[in-house]
Design a protein around this motif. Structure first.
Motif, short mmCIF file in Angstrom:
data_model
loop_
_atom_site.label_atom_id
_atom_site.label_comp_id
_atom_site.label_asym_id
_atom_site.label_seq_id
_atom_site.Cartn_x
_atom_site.Cartn_y
_atom_site.Cartn_z
N GLU A 24 -7.91 -2.49 8.48
CA GLU A 24 -7.99 -1.50 9.56
C GLU A 24 -7.62 -2.16 10.89
O GLU A 24 -8.12 -3.25 11.22
N ARG A 57 -6.77 3.92 7.86
CA ARG A 57 -6.72 4.36 6.48
C ARG A 57 -6.96 5.85 6.33
O ARG A 57 -6.37 6.50 5.45
N ASP A 58 -7.79 6.43 7.18
CA ASP A 58 -8.15 7.84 7.03
C ASP A 58 -7.04 8.78 7.45
O ASP A 58 -7.04 9.95 7.11
N ALA A 65 0.86 -1.18 0.00
CA ALA A 65 0.00 0.00 0.00
C ALA A 65 0.90 1.24 0.00
O ALA A 65 2.11 1.14 0.16
N HIS A 115 -1.32 7.67 10.15
CA HIS A 115 -2.11 6.52 9.75
C HIS A 115 -1.99 5.35 10.73
O HIS A 115 -2.52 4.27 10.45
N HIS A 130 -6.21 -1.11 -3.80
CA HIS A 130 -7.06 -1.32 -2.63
C HIS A 130 -6.50 -2.42 -1.71
O HIS A 130 -7.25 -3.16 -1.08
N TYR A 139 -3.22 0.16 11.97
CA TYR A 139 -3.34 0.98 10.77
C TYR A 139 -4.71 1.66 10.71
O TYR A 139 -5.74 1.06 10.97
N GLU A 160 -5.07 -1.95 1.04
CA GLU A 160 -5.26 -1.60 2.44
C GLU A 160 -6.67 -1.90 2.94
O GLU A 160 -6.92 -1.87 4.15
N GLN A 161 -7.59 -2.19 2.03
CA GLN A 161 -8.96 -2.43 2.45
C GLN A 161 -9.05 -3.71 3.30
O GLN A 161 -8.42 -4.72 3.00
#
Length: 491
Positions: free
Chosen positions: A428, A483-484, A409, A451, A422, A481, A424-425
């Motif tokens: 979390e 993501r936002d 990522a 992050h 994607h 982690y 990292e999807q």
């Protein structure tokens, strides 16, 4: 002609086998692991070819991922001969193919490396070959327009430059009185519809992703400030990439075709197909905020090689300087390729003496030490399901060095295609390994730390290639982690 094809192919295979993947190549290999209708930087042909090659062989070795592009290069050599022979004479075709093989940007890098220009060149030449038959041979069936549209569509599926094939064809039909009648017939438009159908995956992907790829490429032409000298820089850079003496020959041949204009429709067709990239990109550089790339105009110069081959063929028997010029060009590119291959396999001069390395081949270095460092630190995908980079080209080097076991990522302002893999999807709250080339500055740490709940440095080590220092690299562990990227800390 067979000698040229064999010698050029053998040199390209050796070049592809001995040089490591560059930044663009590593990035393409890693992002091609996720199959998609299209990709951020370019249309999907390059990524599809790499994905297919890896799928068939189970390997990501440089020669394996470059193999499809070597095949396209050999095909392009034959097509350049066939096109020039159809328009002019077979001997002109031999010389055009030879000179294209001697032009570094067309005969070496685009012919050996994982770049969209390789298939683009082949499909442009194939499309022009079909177009030449439809336009200039009375017994040609008009359905050839459909094949020309298919090949032009495949050129667009390789790189957006393929659009110049259709623009140039339209300009030719509009300006050539003997061929203008085609604008009143359905066949050219049917060919254009075939091209649009082939290009449809790119349109669909862009529609699904806010047309980000088209915006990225179009943004390079946005007006910033007027700097006319940059046009000269782009022209000079293009001449350097083609070698200055070949560039002079191409420009001279193009100028003679321009003076003959529509009175010589075969030359005029090549000029119409080639003038778009040659004229447009230096103009864009005069106001563009982006760094210009000198190879952007190369598909335009490609169409001038048949003209150069014809000019050389006319002088070959009585003009010794023309023969020396051709053989000297071949010797130059052969020696240059040999030198690069040797420097890629042994320590370079940059490894000698104090101070930071200034190895011009540094970009071709593999980060092979990174996998060893991961093993020494006990980092495994089971424990850390994500590896994070801070910029696209580092993500490519990291992902290629670690192999496909590790999802890659990217956190940063310039992640390009990594934004759309994607990886990292669904991760979390997971811990991740962060790899940064060099010693990260405080502001870089802050961006990365935003992050994660916590970020800690675990190792700094030297990356080397063939005994030469590439530079230091830092491995960090990011805990939990996000993501936002709203919260985080560092230690």
């Amino acid at each position: 002609m067979l000698t040229i094809l064999l010698c050029a192919t053998l040199m390209r295979v050796a070049f592809a086998a001995t040089t490591g993947l560059g930044n663009d190549e590593s990035y393409a290999v890693v992002t091609s692991r996720v199959l998609a209708l299209s990709y951020f930087d370019h249309p999907p042909m390059t990524w599809w070819l790499v994905h297919l090659s890896v799928f068939l062989t189970g390997s990501e070795a440089p020669l394996v991922v470059r193999a499809p592009f070597l095949v396209f290069a050999a095909l392009s050599t034959v097509l350049m001969y066939r096109l020039t022979a159809r328009l002019f004479t077979p001997w002109a075709g031999v010389l055009a193919a030879l000179m294209m093989a001697c032009a570094p940007v067309l005969g070496v890098t685009s012919a050996s490396w994982v770049l969209p220009d390789g298939p683009l060149i082949a499909f442009l030449l194939a499309g022009t070959l079909v177009l030449a038959r439809v336009l200039f041979e009375p017994d040609a069936h008009p359905a050839g327009w459909l094949l020309a549209g298919l090949l032009g569509g495949l050129a667009m599926l390789s790189k957006y430059h393929g659009a110049f094939f259709f623009i140039g064809t339209f300009v030719f039909l509009l300006t050539s009185p003997d061929h203008r009648f085609w604008l009143r017939r359905a066949w050219p438009y049917a060919g254009a519809l075939v091209a649009l159908a082939v290009f449809a995956p790119v349109v669909v992907w862009n529609a699904q992703n806010d047309f980000v790829s088209l915006a990225f490429q179009g943004g390079r032409a946005a007006a910033a400030r007027f700097q006319p000298w940059m046009s000269l820089v782009v022209i000079g850079g293009g001449a350097l990439f083609l070698t200055p003496w070949i560039w002079v020959g191409l420009v001279g041949s193009g100028w003679r075709a321009l003076r003959a204009n529509i009175r010589a429709p075969r030359s005029w067709l090549l000029l119409c197909l080639g003038c778009g990239p040659i004229l447009l990109f230096p103009l864009i550089a005069a106001w563009s905020p982006s760094k210009p790339f000198f190879h952007w105009a190369a598909p335009g110069y490609l169409m001038l090689f048949p003209l150069l081959g014809r000019a050389m063929a006319r002088r070959w028997t009585y003009h010794a300087a023309t023969r020396r010029w051709a053989f000297g060009s071949a010797a130059f590119v052969g020696v240059a390729m040999g030198a690069i291959m040797i420097l890629s396999l042994v320590p370079t001069l940059s490894a000698i003496g104090a101070g930071p390395p200034r190895d011009p081949l540094r970009e071709l270095a593999a980060w092979s030490d990174l996998d060893d460092q991961f093993r020494q630190l006990g980092l495994t995908p089971d424990r850390y399901p994500l590896v994070v980079s801070r910029i696209w080209h580092e993500g490519g080097k990291i992902g290629y060095a670690l192999g496909d076991r590790w999802p890659i990522a990217c956190i940063g302002q310039d992640c390009r295609g990594f934004r759309f893999t994607h990886m990292e999807q669904g991760r979390e709250g997971a811990d991740a390994v962060v790899v940064v080339s060099g010693i990260p500055r405080a502001e870089e740490i802050a961006v990365l730390a935003s992050h994660f709940a916590r970020l800690e440095t675990v190792s700094t080590f030297d990356l080397r290639h063939a005994g030469a220092l590439i530079g230091p690299a830092t491995i960090l562990i990011g805990h939990s982690y996000h993501r936002d990227g709203e919260t985080g800390g560092a230690s």
